[in-house]
Design an enzyme around this catalytic site. Structure first.
Site, PDB file in Angstrom:
ATOM      1  N   ASP A 309       0.855  -1.185   0.000  1.00  0.00           N
ATOM      2  CA  ASP A 309       0.000   0.000   0.000  1.00  0.00           C
ATOM      3  C   ASP A 309       0.891   1.236   0.000  1.00  0.00           C
ATOM      4  O   ASP A 309       2.023   1.185   0.478  1.00  0.00           O
ATOM      5  CB  ASP A 309      -0.929   0.009   1.215  1.00  0.00           C
ATOM      6  N   CYS A 397     -14.110  -0.153  -7.540  1.00  0.00           N
ATOM      7  CA  CYS A 397     -15.146   0.527  -6.769  1.00  0.00           C
ATOM      8  C   CYS A 397     -15.598   1.807  -7.475  1.00  0.00           C
ATOM      9  O   CYS A 397     -16.207   2.678  -6.852  1.00  0.00           O
ATOM     10  CB  CYS A 397     -14.653   0.833  -5.357  1.00  0.00           C
TER      11      CYS A 397
END
Length: 453
Positions: A309, A397
């Site tokens: 990340d 998303c």
């Protein structure tokens, strides 16, 4: 107690008409009225008067020609404007009543619609009823885990445009996405808290938040934002880190500074589904955030999990989650998703399974093509690191990217890389993330499990 400066009235003080032929989405109960769909010269204040003999309200009985004069458009400063959050009736260009909502003169999303019957009022009883319905909807499949996490209210999907509420154990994370709801926030908090308790998930703490992009787009002042945030009942900054149960794991999320409402509850069942493919595999989890996919894979018996990340804060929480659950077969690397995949390819690395759960690439319709190019690049880079028979779990998303578009993107990836991609599962969000057919944008999450040949 904070008191927002807005008179609470159940009936519309204002009315406005759409531009010619711009009313059709609202006849289908779509809740978003953009500013460019409105005939702004028709905005007028409604004076109280008795209904006409035919039973129509005064707002439905007004002649359009008397209110839609082009000259009025030229000097809007001469007209009084409604305050943010005031009730307004939406009419078509010919003056026929369509719906009732709340206006935010500072937002491009000018009106959020809540009532599609002229008899229905926007008042405290409406909010209470809809909140009760939303929480009860989550109990249709059985009782909730009081120590777990769930979405209680999902904005347009629960006919509460502008309000998102997630529960993490005994904490409510309330995200206001529509400025027009700010004057009613105290009422909404009270009703959500009461509904959660009635349905066996009592909550002791509340955090109220509005992200920076929403503050800008909704025209929220610093003073109003401070008043909104003062409704938070966490005792201290340390309280913003909350532990809850997630797929049998103990997980921490940062309510104050985390993304969305703190976590990604929409992926909860997808974390578990993806993990079922990960036993004895070397797994790469790109955009791990707090480790939802990675820790589920590690717990399911993956040989090794590498979780990546770009956020140091997210990785710190992910590491704490791994330690809390005594998972030693996962390591965490900080890096950009595109750069990390490229560097691993250059080093000749290979994985048995790769998970891609990037942030939203398309926030508006005009960003869709750029988003699809980004998804193509990301997925092609992942395919390069997979052997024949490898598993790719790829997510989007971006509500503006349809499921068909996302699958066609994978077709393009297979063509460019000369690989066959076999879909094992085509999944959506967890069932607490309901969506309304009248608002297709609320059907946003795609999670595709693919075998790469």
């Amino acid at each position: 107690m904070v008191t927002f400066n807005l008179m609470q009235s159940s009936s519309a003080r204002w009315q406005i008409r759409t531009r010619p032929n711009r009313h059709y989405p609202f006849l289908s109960r779509h809740p978003w009225v953009m500013a460019n769909a409105l005939a702004h010269a028709t905005l007028r204040e409604v004076t109280p008067e008795a209904p006409s003999d035919d039973g129509q309200s005064p707002s439905a009985d007004t002649n359009a020609a008397e209110t839609d004069q082009p000259a009025a458009e030229s000097d809007p400063a001469d007209r009084q404007l409604p305050a943010c959050g005031e009730i307004i009736d939406l009419l078509d260009y010919d003056g026929n009543w369509i719906a009732r909502g709340l206006i935010n003169p500072a937002s491009r999303l000018r009106i959020r619609l809540y009532a599609f019957s002229s008899e229905e009022q926007i008042d405290d009883s409406m909010w209470a009823e809809r909140i009760e319905q939303a929480v009860a909807r989550r109990r249709l499949t059985g009782p909730a885990n009081p120590q777990g996490g769930e979405r209680l209210i999902f904005s347009e999907s629960d006919r509460m445009s502008g309000l998102i509420v997630d529960r993490y154990a005994d904490c409510l994370s309330i995200q206001i996405t529509g400025g027009a709801l700010i004057p009613r926030t105290e009422t909404l908090i009270r009703e959500v808290t009461a509904a959660a308790a009635r349905h066996q998930t009592p909550c002791q703490k509340v955090l109220v938040r509005m992200d920076d992009a929403t503050v800008k787009h909704e025209g929220v002042s610093e003073e109003t934002l401070a008043e909104l945030q003062s409704l938070t009942t966490l005792d201290s900054e340390a309280d913003s880190t909350v532990w809850y149960q997630h797929n049998g794991l103990e997980m921490a999320i940062d309510l104050q500074d985390g993304q969305k409402t703190g976590g990604y509850l929409d992926q909860q069942l997808n974390h578990a589904a993806a993990a079922s493919y990960m036993a004895d595999r070397r797994v790469l989890d790109i955009c791990t955030y707090t480790g939802g996919f990675a820790l589920a894979a590690a717990r399911a018996g993956a040989k090794e999990v590498v979780a990546v990340d770009s956020s140091e804060r997210a990785l710190d929480i992910a590491k704490r989650n791994a330690e809390r659950n005594q998972l030693t077969n996962v390591r965490f690397d900080q890096g950009d998703c595109f750069d990390d995949l490229k560097e691993r390819r250059e080093r000749g690395e290979q994985f048995d399974a790769i998970i891609l759960d990037p942030p939203r690439f398309a926030g508006s319709r005009n960003q869709t093509n750029a988003a699809l190019r980004a998804y193509t690049r990301l997925n092609a880079s992942a395919v390069d690191l997979l052997p024949p028979g490898g598993i790719l779990v790829t997510c989007s998303c971006s509500g503006r990217v349809s499921r068909a578009d996302f699958l066609n993107m994978l077709v393009d990836v297979g063509r460019k890389r000369g690989r066959d991609l076999i879909v094992l599962e085509s999944r959506g969000p967890s069932p607490d993330h309901v969506f309304a057919v009248s608002c297709p944008e609320s059907d946003y999450l795609k999670c595709i499990v693919v075998q790469v040949i």
